[in-house]
Design a protein around this motif. Structure first.
Motif, short mmCIF file in Angstrom:
data_model
loop_
_atom_site.label_atom_id
_atom_site.label_comp_id
_atom_site.label_asym_id
_atom_site.label_seq_id
_atom_site.Cartn_x
_atom_site.Cartn_y
_atom_site.Cartn_z
N MET A 3 149.83 26.92 48.18
CA MET A 3 150.88 27.73 48.80
C MET A 3 151.18 27.14 50.18
N ALA A 4 152.45 26.94 50.48
CA ALA A 4 152.85 26.37 51.77
C ALA A 4 152.69 27.38 52.90
N ALA A 5 152.28 26.90 54.05
CA ALA A 5 152.11 27.76 55.22
C ALA A 5 153.40 28.49 55.56
N ASP A 6 154.54 27.81 55.43
CA ASP A 6 155.83 28.46 55.73
C ASP A 6 156.10 29.63 54.80
N ASP A 7 155.65 29.53 53.55
CA ASP A 7 155.82 30.64 52.60
C ASP A 7 154.97 31.84 53.01
N ILE A 8 153.76 31.58 53.47
CA ILE A 8 152.88 32.66 53.93
C ILE A 8 153.51 33.36 55.12
N ILE A 9 154.00 32.59 56.09
CA ILE A 9 154.64 33.16 57.27
C ILE A 9 155.83 34.00 56.87
N ALA A 10 156.66 33.49 55.97
CA ALA A 10 157.87 34.21 55.54
C ALA A 10 157.51 35.53 54.86
N MET A 11 156.51 35.52 54.02
CA MET A 11 156.11 36.74 53.31
C MET A 11 155.60 37.79 54.29
N ILE A 12 154.79 37.36 55.25
CA ILE A 12 154.25 38.30 56.23
C ILE A 12 155.38 38.87 57.09
N ARG A 13 156.29 38.02 57.54
CA ARG A 13 157.40 38.48 58.39
C ARG A 13 158.38 39.36 57.62
N ASP A 14 158.53 39.13 56.32
CA ASP A 14 159.39 39.99 55.51
C ASP A 14 158.84 41.41 55.48
N ALA A 15 157.52 41.53 55.35
CA ALA A 15 156.88 42.84 55.26
C ALA A 15 156.60 43.47 56.62
N ILE A 16 156.37 42.62 57.63
CA ILE A 16 156.03 43.07 58.98
C ILE A 16 156.98 42.34 59.93
N PRO A 17 158.21 42.84 60.08
CA PRO A 17 159.26 42.09 60.78
C PRO A 17 158.93 41.66 62.21
N VAL A 54 148.44 43.07 55.82
CA VAL A 54 148.77 41.65 55.65
C VAL A 54 148.56 41.23 54.20
N TYR A 55 147.46 41.65 53.59
CA TYR A 55 147.22 41.31 52.19
C TYR A 55 148.31 41.88 51.29
N ALA A 56 148.76 43.09 51.58
CA ALA A 56 149.85 43.70 50.81
C ALA A 56 151.12 42.87 50.94
N ALA A 57 151.36 42.33 52.13
CA ALA A 57 152.54 41.49 52.36
C ALA A 57 152.52 40.23 51.49
N LEU A 58 151.32 39.79 51.12
CA LEU A 58 151.19 38.58 50.32
C LEU A 58 151.35 38.85 48.83
N GLY A 59 151.60 40.10 48.48
CA GLY A 59 151.97 40.46 47.12
C GLY A 59 151.01 40.03 46.02
N GLY A 60 149.73 40.16 46.25
CA GLY A 60 148.77 39.86 45.20
C GLY A 60 148.45 38.38 45.03
N ARG A 61 148.88 37.55 45.94
CA ARG A 61 148.62 36.11 45.81
C ARG A 61 147.22 35.71 46.26
N MET A 62 146.54 36.60 47.00
CA MET A 62 145.17 36.31 47.43
C MET A 62 144.27 36.16 46.21
N GLY A 63 143.45 35.12 46.22
CA GLY A 63 142.52 34.88 45.13
C GLY A 63 143.16 34.15 43.96
N GLY A 64 144.46 34.00 43.98
CA GLY A 64 145.17 33.27 42.94
C GLY A 64 145.81 32.04 43.53
N VAL A 65 147.10 32.14 43.84
CA VAL A 65 147.83 31.04 44.45
C VAL A 65 147.24 30.69 45.81
N LEU A 66 146.84 31.70 46.54
CA LEU A 66 146.23 31.51 47.86
C LEU A 66 144.74 31.79 47.72
N HIS A 67 143.96 30.73 47.75
CA HIS A 67 142.52 30.86 47.47
C HIS A 67 141.75 31.56 48.58
N ALA A 68 142.00 31.20 49.84
CA ALA A 68 141.22 31.75 50.94
C ALA A 68 142.08 31.90 52.19
#
Length: 77
Positions: A3-17, A54-68
């Motif tokens: 998962m790209a760092a920019d994607d993580i940032i975008a997901m967090i900012r979408d949920a937590i503006p 923050v984990y909710a903002a990542l939409g379930g990607r923790m442990g899958g697409v985003l390992h750690a």
């Protein structure tokens, strides 16, 4: 697939503006990141609740697409 760092940032900012997000790729593999997230919306929340937001903002990607994700959260000064 990493998962790209920019994607993580975008997901967090979408949920937590108002979030200020800093991402560090810890292993250079796109699977192991450290994130510092600062948001006024965390005010009055326990650290656990902040992390859950923050984990909710990542939409379930923790442990899958985003390992750690080494996560640090804070309220702005």
């Amino acid at each position: 697939m990493p998962m790209a760092a920019d994607d993580i940032i975008a997901m967090i900012r979408d949920a937590i503006p108002d979030a200020q997000v800093e991402i560090t790729d810890l292993a250079g593999d796109g699977d192991h990141y450290a994130a510092k997230v600062v948001s006024g919306s965390f005010r009055g929340m326990s650290r656990v609740k902040q992390h859950q937001a923050v984990y909710a903002a990542l939409g379930g990607r923790m442990g899958g697409v985003l390992h750690a994700l080494q996560l640090t959260t804070a309220v702005p000064n």
